[in-house]
Each structure stands twice: as C-alpha cells, then as structure tokens.
Design an enzyme around this catalytic site. Structure first.
Site, mmCIF file in Angstrom:
data_model
loop_
_atom_site.group_PDB
_atom_site.id
_atom_site.type_symbol
_atom_site.label_atom_id
_atom_site.label_comp_id
_atom_site.label_asym_id
_atom_site.label_seq_id
_atom_site.Cartn_x
_atom_site.Cartn_y
_atom_site.Cartn_z
ATOM 1 N N SER A 125 0.824 -1.209 0.000
ATOM 2 C CA SER A 125 0.000 0.000 0.000
ATOM 3 C C SER A 125 0.857 1.257 0.000
ATOM 4 O O SER A 125 0.338 2.344 -0.167
ATOM 5 C CB SER A 125 -0.935 0.000 1.211
ATOM 6 O OG SER A 125 -0.206 -0.243 2.381
ATOM 7 N N HIS A 146 -2.329 -2.829 -6.309
ATOM 8 C CA HIS A 146 -2.863 -2.476 -4.988
ATOM 9 C C HIS A 146 -4.382 -2.632 -4.993
ATOM 10 O O HIS A 146 -5.097 -1.794 -5.538
ATOM 11 C CB HIS A 146 -2.436 -1.035 -4.656
ATOM 12 C CG HIS A 146 -2.833 -0.587 -3.299
ATOM 13 N ND1 HIS A 146 -2.999 0.737 -2.967
ATOM 14 C CD2 HIS A 146 -3.092 -1.284 -2.160
ATOM 15 C CE1 HIS A 146 -3.349 0.834 -1.708
ATOM 16 N NE2 HIS A 146 -3.417 -0.373 -1.193
ATOM 17 N N GLU A 158 -5.345 -0.144 -7.916
ATOM 18 C CA GLU A 158 -4.367 0.927 -8.175
ATOM 19 C C GLU A 158 -3.098 0.233 -8.664
ATOM 20 O O GLU A 158 -2.529 -0.595 -7.944
ATOM 21 C CB GLU A 158 -4.094 1.707 -6.882
ATOM 22 C CG GLU A 158 -3.131 2.858 -7.059
ATOM 23 C CD GLU A 158 -2.829 3.584 -5.738
ATOM 24 O OE1 GLU A 158 -2.787 2.938 -4.668
ATOM 25 O OE2 GLU A 158 -2.623 4.812 -5.782
ATOM 26 N N ASN A 196 -3.224 6.191 -0.933
ATOM 27 C CA ASN A 196 -2.901 6.470 0.465
ATOM 28 C C ASN A 196 -2.270 7.831 0.686
ATOM 29 O O ASN A 196 -2.332 8.370 1.783
ATOM 30 C CB ASN A 196 -2.028 5.352 1.022
ATOM 31 C CG ASN A 196 -2.893 4.145 1.337
ATOM 32 O OD1 ASN A 196 -4.009 4.286 1.824
ATOM 33 N ND2 ASN A 196 -2.394 2.961 1.040
HETATM 34 N N1 CAA Z 1 -17.357 -10.578 1.134
HETATM 35 C C1 CAA Z 1 -18.604 -10.643 0.630
HETATM 36 N N2 CAA Z 1 -19.564 -9.753 0.903
HETATM 37 C C2 CAA Z 1 -19.242 -8.757 1.751
HETATM 38 C C3 CAA Z 1 -17.951 -8.630 2.321
HETATM 39 C C4 CAA Z 1 -16.989 -9.599 1.970
HETATM 40 N N3 CAA Z 1 -15.736 -9.572 2.438
HETATM 41 N N4 CAA Z 1 -17.954 -7.544 3.125
HETATM 42 C C5 CAA Z 1 -19.176 -6.988 3.051
HETATM 43 N N5 CAA Z 1 -19.949 -7.714 2.215
HETATM 44 C C6 CAA Z 1 -21.318 -7.432 1.800
HETATM 45 C C7 CAA Z 1 -22.342 -7.652 2.873
HETATM 46 O O1 CAA Z 1 -22.798 -8.986 2.877
HETATM 47 C C8 CAA Z 1 -23.451 -6.690 2.471
HETATM 48 O O2 CAA Z 1 -24.276 -7.208 1.471
HETATM 49 P P1 CAA Z 1 -25.807 -6.703 1.303
HETATM 50 O O3 CAA Z 1 -25.781 -5.200 1.348
HETATM 51 O O4 CAA Z 1 -26.215 -7.252 -0.016
HETATM 52 O O5 CAA Z 1 -26.509 -7.299 2.474
HETATM 53 C C9 CAA Z 1 -22.700 -5.561 1.825
HETATM 54 O O6 CAA Z 1 -21.417 -6.045 1.495
HETATM 55 C C10 CAA Z 1 -22.614 -4.418 2.756
HETATM 56 O O7 CAA Z 1 -21.951 -4.850 3.943
HETATM 57 P P2 CAA Z 1 -22.328 -4.367 5.407
HETATM 58 O O8 CAA Z 1 -23.814 -4.164 5.521
HETATM 59 O O9 CAA Z 1 -21.653 -5.268 6.379
HETATM 60 O O10 CAA Z 1 -21.600 -2.995 5.596
HETATM 61 P P3 CAA Z 1 -21.516 -1.725 4.683
HETATM 62 O O11 CAA Z 1 -22.842 -1.387 4.071
HETATM 63 O O12 CAA Z 1 -20.841 -0.723 5.524
HETATM 64 O O13 CAA Z 1 -20.552 -2.126 3.498
HETATM 65 C C11 CAA Z 1 -18.309 -1.928 2.813
HETATM 66 C C12 CAA Z 1 -19.317 -2.597 3.741
HETATM 67 C C13 CAA Z 1 -18.451 -2.492 1.414
HETATM 68 C C14 CAA Z 1 -16.958 -2.327 3.374
HETATM 69 C C15 CAA Z 1 -18.576 -0.389 2.757
HETATM 70 O O14 CAA Z 1 -18.759 0.114 4.037
HETATM 71 C C16 CAA Z 1 -17.415 0.349 2.116
HETATM 72 O O15 CAA Z 1 -17.309 0.414 0.909
HETATM 73 N N6 CAA Z 1 -16.552 0.950 2.960
HETATM 74 C C17 CAA Z 1 -15.353 1.634 2.524
HETATM 75 C C18 CAA Z 1 -14.286 0.618 2.256
HETATM 76 C C19 CAA Z 1 -13.015 1.277 1.832
HETATM 77 O O16 CAA Z 1 -12.857 2.470 1.789
HETATM 78 N N7 CAA Z 1 -12.051 0.414 1.528
HETATM 79 C C20 CAA Z 1 -10.720 0.870 1.186
HETATM 80 C C21 CAA Z 1 -9.881 0.835 2.407
HETATM 81 S S1 CAA Z 1 -8.251 1.367 2.056
HETATM 82 C C22 CAA Z 1 -7.509 0.017 1.445
HETATM 83 O O17 CAA Z 1 -8.031 -1.052 1.344
HETATM 84 C C23 CAA Z 1 -6.152 0.203 0.953
HETATM 85 C C24 CAA Z 1 -5.064 0.560 1.872
HETATM 86 O O18 CAA Z 1 -3.939 0.531 1.393
HETATM 87 C C25 CAA Z 1 -5.216 0.967 3.267
#
Ligand code: CAA
Length: 289
Positions: A125, A146, A158, A196
């Site tokens: 990352s 990424h 990315e 990031n």
């Molecule tokens: N596998 C399968 N399905 C999943 C899952 C997984 N690992 N995680 C969540 N889901 C599904 C859930 O089953 C749910 O499905 P339905 O809506 O159909 O019921 C859906 O995704 C939504 O999940 P939740 O209700 O639990 O929670 P949410 O609505 O908050 O969604 C999320 C979860 C998709 C993570 C959303 O909150 C999101 O997009 N958050 C931001 C994530 C983000 O910014 N990620 C980048 C982080 S930075 C990074 O990764 C890089 C780095 O270098 C740091």
C-alpha cells in the site's frame, strides 16, 4: 462471475491475511487456478475460512449458487512452500505485511524460482515498487497491484509503475485486472502512490480533530460520511483498515517526502502502542464484539 477474457492463469498469492485471501478469492472467482501461500498451515486455514465466509455471503444474497461457490473454493490450493508454488506461476501477487525487508526476501526467492515471463506484483500500500524490484534481476517484470479491502467488493485496482516496469508488464497487468471486473487507476512510484497519499492525511486529520476536542468521534464520522457521501466516516474506516496499518503508512509518507504535513497524530500512535488496532483487535476508535 464468468471466466476471464484473458484466459485462465496460474496465480500465486503470497500471504493469507485479509488482503491475500480476498485477492485469492477474487482470482478464483474469475476462473484462475490459485495457490495461496503462507508460512504456516494455521494462517492458510484462517485465510480459507475467511474465503468460505465471504463466498457464503454471496450465496445468501443469491449472487452465487452453492455449486459456483464450491467451484471457486476448489480452485484455491494452499501451500507453505513458496519455491514449489511459484515454479509454474504466470502471475504472483505478494500480499504479506508491510515490511520492506520481508517483501524483498520474498522477491529474491521469486526471482530465483518463478518462470522468466512471470509478472511479479506486490499489493503493497505504500512501499516503493522500484526498491522491491531492484533486488531482482528482472525489475521490468515487477509492478504494484494495490487491491482495496474488501477485495471481492471494491472496484479499484491501483496499479503502480516502478521506475523499471516495462510497457508490456503494465499493459498485461491492466488487462488482467480489468478481466477481474475491476477498474484500474495507474500511479507513479512515489510514497503512498495516489490512494494512500490522499486517504491517509484525511484519516490523520480526523484523528487530530478528535485529539484536539473539536468534535466527538460520532460527529466527525457523521459529518464526513453524510457530507461527502463516503460509505464510512474516516474514524470508522480507520478501524476497518487497522490503526497499525495507518501509522505505518503515515510514517512511510512522512519519511518519504520529508514533509511535516504527514506527521502522524500522537493519539493514533499511542492507541496502536496500547493494542487498540481497530476491528481486528476488538477496539479502536469504537468497540467491537
Ligand atoms: N465478502 C462478501 N460480501 C461482503 C464482504 C466480503 N468480504 N464484506 C461486506 N460484504 C457485503 C455484505 O454482505 C453486504 O451485502 P448486502 O448489502 O447485499 O446485504 C454488503 O457487502 C454491505 O456490507 P455491510 O452491511 O456489512 O456494511 P456496509 O454497508 O458498511 O458495506 C463496505 C461494507 C463495502 C466495506 C462499505 O462500508 C465500504 O465500501 N466501505 C469503505 C471501504 C473502503 O474504503 N475500503 C478501502 C480501504 S483502504 C484500502 O483497502 C487500501 C489501503 O492501502 C489501506
């Protein structure tokens, strides 16, 4: 999810943690044969457990049938022997923890054993792709791939072009990523790349806002979530990513640019020292069951 338009590849994913198991699941979902590699069988079992849980969620939502889910799961083999796994790889994606020396050791091994035309990708990352590539005799084949967490859901890859990454490797990696249903953004190899470099100062600023008593954690998250239409507020997102990961990346940005604007909020660092790492440890800015 259908077989990819680039054919099926032998893919080796190194590291069975959150990112590695999500990457393995995603490749297997698009028909690729995956070997998931980690140092211990226990880590591999945990990773396979997470994959099964994620696939079950897709089955429950009727996005996959039970049969498709079983097929995807069956495409992932586990292996504790990197040298054996990488011998026939066409693509390797390294997704171990963010320690430059550990990554370099892995790339030295890959350089020894992976076929000459194999693409060697790192899911880092923030660590320099150019420096990782420099320990190999084929830096033109080394690239950053990424993925974002949760990998099966997030649309972005990315792609980071190191100083020596050649055009063919870049084009092939873009095509492979797009065939996974992802959209690609290409970034140059400077600290934090794009994702990031921009995300971490936002999270850090949210931590400073809490530290300075400007707003409660709930209000900071509500303002940013609803005001900017983000899926999560920055402090909730910080807990999701892991506060230890955030501190590590901020330190890479701070050292890499030598710019005080990337100075990590002292409260964030102290929370990590206390073992408050976010969701994975049960407590970060919020508490989890
Ligand atoms: N596998 C399968 N399905 C999943 C899952 C997984 N690992 N995680 C969540 N889901 C599904 C859930 O089953 C749910 O499905 P339905 O809506 O159909 O019921 C859906 O995704 C939504 O999940 P939740 O209700 O639990 O929670 P949410 O609505 O908050 O969604 C999320 C979860 C998709 C993570 C959303 O909150 C999101 O997009 N958050 C931001 C994530 C983000 O910014 N990620 C980048 C982080 S930075 C990074 O990764 C890089 C780095 O270098 C740091």
């Amino acid at each position: 999810m259908s077989a990819s338009s680039i054919g099926t590849l032998n893919v080796v994913v190194i590291g069975a943690g959150t990112m590695g198991n999500g990457i393995a699941q995603t490749f297997a979902s698009f028909g690729h044969a995956v070997q998931l590699v980690d140092v211990s069988q226990a880590a591999l079992d945990r990773g396979m457990g997470a994959i099964r849980k994620s696939l079950d969620r897709f089955v429950k939502k009727e996005k996959l049938s039970q049969e498709q889910s079983d097929e995807i799961f069956g495409r992932i083999q586990t292996n504790t022997d990197l040298k054996a796994a990488a011998g026939t790889a066409e693509l390797v994606v390294e997704a171990v923890f963010e320690q430059e020396e550990v990554k370099k050791d892995i790339f030295r091994v890959l350089d020894e054993v992976a076929p000459k035309d194999c693409i060697l990708a790192s899911n880092t990352s923030s660590i320099s792709i150019t420096r990782i590539a420099a320990v190999t005799s084929r830096p033109e084949k080394v690239i950053g791939m990424h993925f974002m967490n949760p990998v099966p859901l997030m649309k972005l890859v990315e792609i980071i072009r190191g100083e020596c990454t050649d055009e063919a490797t870049l084009e092939r990696t873009v095509a492979i990523s797009e065939a996974l249903g992802k959209t690609v953004g290409v970034a140059g190899d400077y600290p934090g790349f794009i994702a990031n470099r921009i995300l971490m100062p936002m999270i850090n600023e949210a931590a400073f806002s809490l530290f300075e008593g400007i707003a409660t954690k709930e209000d900071i998250d509500t303002i940013m979530k609803l005001g900017m239409n983000h899926p999560m507020g920055p402090l909730t997102l910080a807990d999701f990513i892991g506060l230890d990961v955030i501190v590590e990346i901020l330190d890479v940005l701070y050292e890499g640019f030598g710019d005080p604007k990337f100075r990590c909020c002292p409260m964030l660092r102290r929370m990590v020292e206390a073992g408050k790492l976010g969701r994975k440890s049960g407590e970060g800015f919020y508490k989890y069951n």
